[in-house]
Design an enzyme around this catalytic site. Sequence first.
Site, mmCIF file in Angstrom:
data_model
loop_
_atom_site.group_PDB
_atom_site.id
_atom_site.type_symbol
_atom_site.label_atom_id
_atom_site.label_comp_id
_atom_site.label_asym_id
_atom_site.label_seq_id
_atom_site.Cartn_x
_atom_site.Cartn_y
_atom_site.Cartn_z
ATOM 1 N N GLY A 88 29.678 44.055 40.604
ATOM 2 C CA GLY A 88 28.729 44.161 39.495
ATOM 3 C C GLY A 88 29.053 43.137 38.430
ATOM 4 C CB THR A 133 30.438 46.867 34.615
ATOM 5 O OG1 THR A 133 29.200 46.674 33.953
ATOM 6 C CG2 THR A 133 30.546 48.307 35.060
ATOM 7 C CD GLU A 175 31.475 39.584 44.295
ATOM 8 O OE1 GLU A 175 31.473 38.668 43.434
ATOM 9 O OE2 GLU A 175 30.444 40.059 44.768
ATOM 10 C CD GLU A 214 34.914 43.601 48.258
ATOM 11 O OE1 GLU A 214 33.795 43.127 48.516
ATOM 12 O OE2 GLU A 214 35.077 44.647 47.628
#
Length: 481
Positions: free
Chosen positions: A226, A230, A248, A461
Amino acid sequence: MKTLANFIDGQRKPPASGIYLDDVEPATGNLLARIPDSTAVDVNEAVAAAARAFPEWSGLPIAARAECLQRLAGLIQANALELARLESTDTGKPLQLALDVDMARAQANLQFFAGAMTHWTSTCHDMGPVGFNYTRREALGVVALITPWNLPLYLLTWKLAPALVTGNTVVAKPSELTPLTADALCELAREAGIPPGVFNLVHGSGNSCGQALVDHPDIRAISFTGGTTTGRRIATSVAPRLIKTSLELGGKNPALVFDDADLESTLPGLVRAGFTNQGQVCLCSSRLLVHESIHDQLVSRLADLVAALRVGDPTAGDTDQGALISRAHQRKVLSFIEHARDQGGQILCGGQAVQPPGRCNQGYFVAPTVITGLPADCRLHREEIFGPVVTVQGFADEDEAIALANAVDYGLSATVWTGQLRRAHRVAARLQTGIVWINNWLVRDLRTPFGGMKDSGLGREGGEWSLAFFTETKNVFVDGN
Ligand code: TXE
């Protein structure tokens, strides 16, 4: 209009608060569904269900978990068109894109991690007569997956597959702006034979539902994609608990175009890199850095190609550009364009909202826009716009190109367009980004590390990086005597 429910312990559950949020179709502004405005009460129930399911799920043979994922992949394939319709309606992206990219990738994510886990090896460190060490990879427990609105099912399955196949149980929270495919996935998970409590889904806002999930003491890891603001807030919230986080986040990705680039292949590449999904991909190349000797020629040809992109109804077969995610986001993107005008920028194409005729005339569309002539320190060169807006800057030599490329807080991806192999490697090594594509964009091999430097995130990832993230490493020593 549908009213959605949470998915907890294999059951549909309304929110404890009884309160719902509106889910709006970006291409029309119409109400699509009502979704639970979940709170800590619902989150607690979901985490408890996941914790109960953990011992049995993590105790299964790897092959049994991998088979569940393969069945889920098969169900996504069988329902791809239906799911793509939901995704396109919920996000505003062209239906064909949702089918060709989002659904194909959702299926591939599940298949890939099912296969990857069954081929993953552990290590042994032999100490000769003293003994030896072997390494175990153990599931963490209950993990939280928090996903955004730009690639809803694509990113949820990207996290869900490695989390589940390594033996964790999951509580997922999709974006409140795009809940539909995640919701449909719950039914498919049930059909695929994933046991109750292994995959739970709570709908709701970030501040209430998302934050309750982040703050839950039994969550052992959080995988989040996001915005950077955040991501920082999540990292701050979990820091005292010392749990794993994979973040990410955003990007402000440069495309470096050298004077030896093959413009016939570079130009379509730049259009794809700048405007796929209306520029709402964290990897989009939103900053073109172009050698001054080809600047004018490239800019004029690029503007022609971009002006030819068809903006309109996402369901129409010939639409290249759909709607932006929300009215608020459309306003934000337009305000960046206004700022560019104030700063003396030259708008080469686009630059305004679009109202397509017919059913989409109240949708949140913006014409794909190319801007040049902005001051070097302009906000548009530094801040993530996350819309169909590309800025162009010239450079005199390689050093200047790299300095401009690295002069932002973000560091997710970059593209380098050149005919010289040596230059390509030299520049790639000096770029401060987690990913570099040379003479292409967004070619993905799911085995490779994916993630950003600087404000673009923390961790990687993909392939073994995802499998490692979702497991705890334990070393066991065995005495040789
Ligand atoms: O994302 P948020 P937003 C960038 C892009 C965009 C900006 C803001 O620049 O304009 O971020 O987008 C949940 N605890 N990207 O505000 O809020 C939220 O409900 C826990 C880049 O829509 O980060 C949603 O499920 N969760 C990006 C998810 O976080 C919280 C993709 C993402 O929403 C939370 C999207 C909280 N306190 C936006 N607050 C990319 N990297 O691809 C929100 N959420």
